[in-house]
Write a protein that holds these residues in place. Structure first.
Motif, short mmCIF file in Angstrom:
data_model
loop_
_atom_site.label_atom_id
_atom_site.label_comp_id
_atom_site.label_asym_id
_atom_site.label_seq_id
_atom_site.Cartn_x
_atom_site.Cartn_y
_atom_site.Cartn_z
N GLU B 65 0.81 -1.22 0.00
CA GLU B 65 0.00 0.00 0.00
C GLU B 65 0.84 1.27 0.00
O GLU B 65 0.44 2.29 -0.56
CB GLU B 65 -0.94 0.01 1.22
N ASN B 66 2.00 1.22 0.65
CA ASN B 66 2.77 2.46 0.83
C ASN B 66 3.99 2.61 -0.04
O ASN B 66 4.49 3.73 -0.19
CB ASN B 66 3.18 2.58 2.30
N VAL B 67 4.49 1.53 -0.60
CA VAL B 67 5.70 1.64 -1.42
C VAL B 67 5.43 1.26 -2.87
O VAL B 67 5.81 1.98 -3.79
CB VAL B 67 6.85 0.76 -0.85
N LEU B 68 4.75 0.14 -3.07
CA LEU B 68 4.65 -0.40 -4.43
C LEU B 68 3.47 0.16 -5.22
O LEU B 68 3.44 0.01 -6.44
CB LEU B 68 4.56 -1.93 -4.38
N SER B 69 2.50 0.76 -4.57
CA SER B 69 1.36 1.28 -5.32
C SER B 69 0.95 2.64 -4.79
O SER B 69 1.33 3.05 -3.71
CB SER B 69 0.17 0.31 -5.20
#
Lengths: 84, 84
Positions: B65-69
Motif C-alpha cells: 500500500e505504501n511503497v509499491l502502489s
C-alpha cells in the motif's frame, strides 16, 4: 461468441539485471524492511478477447511472445478465463 | 526462519485512463487481432521475505500500500507462498 479475460505476466529472465527492482530493494531496506530479499519488477497485462477457445489460446500465445514481451530478455506466461 | 515468496499485482483503477494500454490495443488492431477488446497494463512485483507468517503478512500489506502502489490511482493485491 465466448468472451475471455486473459492475464499475462512478463518477468525479466533471472540472468538479466533489474535496476528498478534493486532500487526498490534499497528503498525497503532504508524503511527498515531488512528481511526483504530480492525484488524483481515485471509487467502484468489484462486483456479481453472473443472467439473460440482454441483460436484464442493460439492468438494469445502469439500476442504474448511477439507483442507483449521480448523473448531475448523476458519470460512470459498467461492465464485464460472464460467470462460468463 | 520461514521464507516466503510474494507476488504483488498493481493495476490502474478502472476509472483511470491507461494510455499505454490504449496504444497496445491499437497496435494489436493493426496486426489484425481485431477481436481483442480492452488492454490494461499494470505491474507485477516478486519479492522474497523471511519471518513469521503473521508478521510477513502485515509487512507485505504495508509495503504494497505504501511503497509499491499509489492507492489514489491504483489497486493492489498480493499472494504469499511459503518456500520449502
Amino acid at each position: 461468441m465466448p468472451k475471455y479475460h486473459a492475464k499475462v505476466f512478463v518477468t525479466l529472465k533471472p540472468s538479466i539485471l533489474d535496476p528498478q527492482g534493486r532500487t526498490v530493494e534499497r528503498a525497503l531496506s532504508h524503511l527498515n524492511h531488512t528481511n526483504v530479499g530480492t525484488v524483481r519488477i515485471g509487467k502484468y497485462i489484462e486483456l479481453t478477447l472473443s472467439g473460440e477457445r482454441a483460436d484464442v489460446e493460439g492468438q494469445l500465445r502469439d500476442i504474448t511472445e511477439n507483442v507483449l514481451s521480448n523473448p531475448i530478455m523476458e519470460d512470459a506466461r498467461w492465464e485464460l478465463e472464460e467470462l460468463q
